[in-house]
Write an enzyme that holds these catalytic residues in place. Structure first.
Site, short mmCIF file in Angstrom:
data_model
loop_
_atom_site.label_atom_id
_atom_site.label_comp_id
_atom_site.label_asym_id
_atom_site.label_seq_id
_atom_site.Cartn_x
_atom_site.Cartn_y
_atom_site.Cartn_z
N GLY A 18 17.63 2.15 -5.74
CA GLY A 18 17.43 1.09 -6.72
C GLY A 18 18.14 -0.22 -6.43
N GLY A 20 16.60 -2.86 -5.55
CA GLY A 20 15.72 -3.88 -6.14
C GLY A 20 16.02 -4.07 -7.62
N ASP A 73 9.51 -5.07 -4.78
CA ASP A 73 10.74 -5.57 -5.39
C ASP A 73 10.58 -7.00 -5.90
OD1 ASP A 73 12.48 -3.42 -5.32
OD2 ASP A 73 12.93 -3.75 -3.19
N THR A 193 30.40 7.17 0.15
CA THR A 193 30.61 5.76 -0.19
C THR A 193 31.74 5.16 0.65
OG1 THR A 193 29.81 6.11 -2.42
CG2 THR A 193 31.22 4.19 -2.11
N CYS A 388 -9.64 -5.24 -10.41
CA CYS A 388 -10.11 -5.54 -9.07
C CYS A 388 -11.16 -4.52 -8.61
CB CYS A 388 -8.93 -5.66 -8.11
SG CYS A 388 -9.34 -6.65 -6.67
N GLY A 390 -11.47 -1.69 -9.66
CA GLY A 390 -11.88 -1.08 -10.93
C GLY A 390 -12.95 -1.91 -11.63
N GLN A 392 -15.04 -4.02 -9.76
CA GLN A 392 -16.19 -3.97 -8.86
C GLN A 392 -16.97 -2.67 -9.06
OE1 GLN A 392 -14.46 -4.52 -4.95
NE2 GLN A 392 -14.04 -6.69 -5.29
N ARG A 473 -11.47 -9.02 -0.87
CA ARG A 473 -12.40 -9.59 0.11
C ARG A 473 -13.83 -9.58 -0.41
NH1 ARG A 473 -9.50 -10.05 4.79
NH2 ARG A 473 -8.04 -8.35 5.19
N HIS A 520 -5.76 -9.50 -10.62
CA HIS A 520 -4.77 -8.46 -10.95
C HIS A 520 -3.85 -8.97 -12.07
CE1 HIS A 520 -5.44 -5.66 -7.57
NE2 HIS A 520 -5.85 -6.74 -6.94
N GLU A 522 -1.90 -7.43 -13.85
CA GLU A 522 -0.61 -6.72 -13.87
C GLU A 522 0.50 -7.51 -13.19
OE1 GLU A 522 -3.30 -5.82 -12.15
OE2 GLU A 522 -2.81 -4.79 -10.27
#
Ligand code: GLN
Length: 548
Positions: A18, A20, A73, A193, A388, A390, A392, A473, A520, A522
Site C-alpha cells: 500500500g 500508493g 496509483d 524492517t 466503454c 460495455g 459497445q 480504438r 470511462h 469511473e
C-alpha cells in the site's frame, strides 16, 4: 513562496503493502492543512507507460485528462487529493531513458559523455521539478515503485539522495515497511524492517518516518525497537494496520500525528488538519442504511486461484463513492462471462442482483457471454451500466436482437462481419496496420454533448456538455445509427460534431436504466464528488427506484 518541499515514499520488505495509498493519504492530510500538494508516481519498468501492460499482470491502466496511460496509483492520488494530475506526474524508467536518448540525439548534452549517473537521476529530478512547477506545489510527494534493495529502482533512489544532499531540510523520506506476525510465533517481528532500513542507508538515504504496515496497530515496545535499530525517533514510527477501507488510512495516520511530524521534519509551519469532510464520507461508507448487490460481468477476474479485482479498481471505488452518497453499501460480485457461454441457463443467477455492470475490456474471450448477460439485463429490466466495451457490446446486443441487423458485431472480434455496428475509428486503422500500439488509442478527455430529455442529461444536472476520459480504438458505426435509433436506442451523448456516439441509452418507458458510455466515467469519480452517472445507476438499482 518558500522553498518547495519533497517527500519520497519508498517500500521496504515487500511490495503490495500500500505505498500508493500511503502516498495518497499523506497528500490528503497535508492538503487538509492547507498546503498545495501534488503527487508523482515512479514505476521502474522499461515500458514507456502502463498502456501496453496486460491488466492481469499490472492492474488497471488509469488514464489522465491529457491522455497518458498510467498506473492505478495515479487514480488513488487523484481520488485522495481531489486533484487532476498531468502526465509529467508519472514516469517509468523507459520514459526517462527515452527523453535522455532524445536529448543525446539532438546534441543537447553538447558533446559530453552521457552517463547513467548522474544523467539519469538528473533527468528524474528535472521531471520532478517540472511537475512541482506545473502544480505550484508547496509539497511534492514522490512514490518510488518497487522495494528497496531491488536493482530496478536504484536510479530513482539516487535521485532522492541527490535532492536531499542539495536541500537537506526540504526532503523527507518515508519508508513503508511490513511488520509480520508469524502464526507460530504470534509476535510482531521487526527484523525485516531493520534490514530494509539498512538497505536504504546503503544507498545514502535515511528514513525520517517509518510506516509500520501490519495486521494490527504497532505497540510502543516495537516502536521503540524500530526506533533504536533503524536510527529514528520512535514517535516517527507510524501505525498502519490493515483496514476495511483504504479511506480510513489518512484518519489512522493522523491518530499517530503524521501530519505534524511531517511538518516538523520539513520545517513547515504547523497548521491544524481538517479532515472533517473526509471523516463524514468514511462514516457514511460504514453505516449504510441499505445494501445492494451488483453483478460485474467481465473476463479479467481470475489469475490462478485469485480474483483480480485490481483490474477494475476505479470502477470499484466509483461504486463506493456513489454508494456513500446514496447511503447504500454496494456489494460487487465478479462474474466470469465465459460461464454463460458454456451454460446459458446460468444467466438466471443474474436475477439475484439489483444491477449489472460491464466494464471496459479488449479482445474476444467471454464476449458472447457478456452479450448474453446484456440481453438478459434488457429483457428482464435489470438496471444495466456499460463502460466503454460495455457500451459497445450493449449496442451489438441491441443491433442483433432488437434492430435485427444480421451478423451485427464489433469489428474488433469479427473484422469481416457483414454489419460491423462497432468499427475501428478511421485514424486508428493505419496505426494497427503499422503495429503502432503504444499510446495510440483515442485517449484522454474529450467533450460530450448531451441531448435533452435523456437519462444521461438529467443525471448530469441538465448541463449542455461534459468532459470525460477515453481509452478506445473502436466506435459506433455511423452507418448503423439510423437503424438503431429507429429500433429505439437513443444516443444521448455525442461528440460536438455528432460523429462519435458517446452515450447510448434506452428510454425510461422501455427500461428502468440501460445506459452505456464510450468513455470511462469511473476515472473522474472521487470520494467527495461521486460521478453523476454512477449515482444515477445506483438510484435505479435501489429497490424503490426499480419497478418490480
Ligand atoms: N476494446 C474496445 C475498444 O478498443 C473498448 C476499449 C475499452 O473498453 N477500454 O474500443
Amino acid at each position: 513562496m518558500a522553498a518547495p518541499k519533497y517527500i519520497f515514499v519508498v517500500g521496504g520488505v515487500m511490495s503490495g503493502i500500500g505505498k500508493g495509498v500511503a502516498t495518497s493519504s499523506i497528500g490528503r492530510i497535508l492538503k487538509s492543512k492547507g498546503f498545495k500538494v501534488t503527487a508523482i508516481k515512479i514505476d521502474p519498468y522499461i515500458n514507456i507507460d502502463a498502456g501496453t501492460m496486460n491488466p492481469t499482470v499490472h492492474g488497471e491502466v488509469f488514464v489522465l485528462d491529457d491522455g497518458y496511460e498510467t498506473d492505478q496509483d495515479m487514480g488513488n492520488y487523484e481520488r485522495f487529493l481531489s486533484e487532476t494530475l498531468p502526465s509529467i506526474n508519472y514516469m517509468t524508467t523507459g520514459r526517462v531513458y527515452q527523453e535522455i536518448i532524445r536529448k543525446e540525439r539532438n546534441l543537447e548534452y553538447k558533446g559530453n559523455n552521457v552517463e547513467v549517473v548522474p544523467d539519469v537521476p538528473l533527468e528524474v529530478l528535472r521531471r520532478i521539478d517540472e511537475a512541482q512547477k506545473a502544480a505550484q506545489s508547496e509539497v511534492t510527494i514522490i512514490e518510488i515503485g518497487g522495494t528497496i534493495g531491488e536493482y530496478q529502482n536504484i536510479i530513482f533512489l539516487e535521485a532522492a539522495r541527490m535532492l536531499k544532499n542539495k536541500n537537506p531540510r526540504d526532503v523527507a523520506v518515508v519508508m513503508v515497511s511490513y511488520v509480520p506476525i508469524p502464526h507460530n510465533i504470534g509476535e510482531m517481528k521487526t527484523k525485516p524492517t531493520q534490514y530494509a532500513a539498512r538497505s536504504l542507508n546503503s544507498v545514502g538515504l535515511q528514513a525520517d518516518i517509518i510506516l509500520a504496515r501490519a495486521a494490527v496497530p504497532i505497540d510502543a515496545k516495537r516502536k521503540e525497537k524500530i526506533g533504536i535499530f533503524c536510527n529514528i525517533n520512535p514517535d516517527h514510527v507510524i501505525s498502519a494496520p490493515d483496514v476495511d477501507s483504504i479511506y480510513d488510512v489518512p484518519l489512522n495516520y493522523e491518530k499517530d500525528g503524521m501530519g505534524d511530524i511531517l511538518c516538523d521534519v520539513l520545517g513547515l509551519d504547523k497548521r491544524p488538519s481538517n479532515l472533517k469532510d473526509w471523516e463524514s464520507f468514511v462514516t457514511k461508507t460504514k453505516n449504510p442504511q441499505k445494501e445492494i448487490s451488483i453483478a460485474v460481468v467481465g473476463k479479467y477476474f481470475m489469475s490462478g486461484d485469485y480474483v483480480l479485482s485490481d483490474v477494475y479498481i476505479s470502477v470499484i471505488e466509483a461504486m463506493k463513492h456513489a454508494g456513500a452518497a446514496q447511503d447504500v453499501k454496494v456489494k460487487l460480485a465478479y462474474l466470469d462471462s465465459e460461464v454463460y457461454e458454456k451454460d446459458p441457463a446460468k444467466l438466471e443467477e443474474l436475477k439475484q442482483y439489483q444491477g449489472i455492470l460491464v466494464p471496459g475490456g479488449f479482445g474476444s474471450r467471454g464476449v458472447e457471454g457478456i452479450i448474453a448477460a446484456i440481453r438478459f439485463a434488457r429483457e428482464n429490466k435489470i438496471p444495466y451500466f456499460g463502460l466503454c466495451y460495455g457500451m459497445q457490446l450493449m449496442v451489438v446486443e441491441y443491433a442483433r436482437n432488437v434492430a435485427k441487423i444480421p451478423d451485427a458485431h464489433t469489428a474488433e472480434i469479427k473484422p469481416d462481419a457483414r454489419n460491423p455496428v462497432i468499427h475501428i475509428m478511421e485514424h486508428q486503422k493505419e496505426k494497427m496496420e503499422k503495429a503502432d500500439f503504444g499510446g495510440t488509442m483515442r485517449l484522454g478527455t474529450y467533450p460530450c454533448k448531451l441531448r435533452h430529455d435523456t437519462i444521461a442529461r438529467e443525471a448530469y444536472g441538465d448541463v449542455e456538455e461534459v468532459q470525460e476520459r477515453h481509452r478506445h480504438r473502436y466506435e459506433v458505426n455511423l452507418n448503423a445509427v439510423i437503424k438503431l435509433t429507429e429500433a429505439g436506442l437513443k444516443f444521448s451523448g455525442t461528440s460536438p460534431d455528432h460523429n462519435l456516439m458517446e452515450i447510448a441509452e434506452l428510454p425510461r418507458e422501455a427500461h428502468p436504466f440501460m445506459l452505456g458510455t464510450q468513455f470511462h466515467p469511473e476515472f473522474l469519480s472521487r470520494p467527495l464528488t461521486p460521478h453523476p452517472l454512477f449515482v444515477a445507476f445506483l438510484k435505479a438499482c435501489l429497490p424503490a427506484g426499480r419497478p418490480l
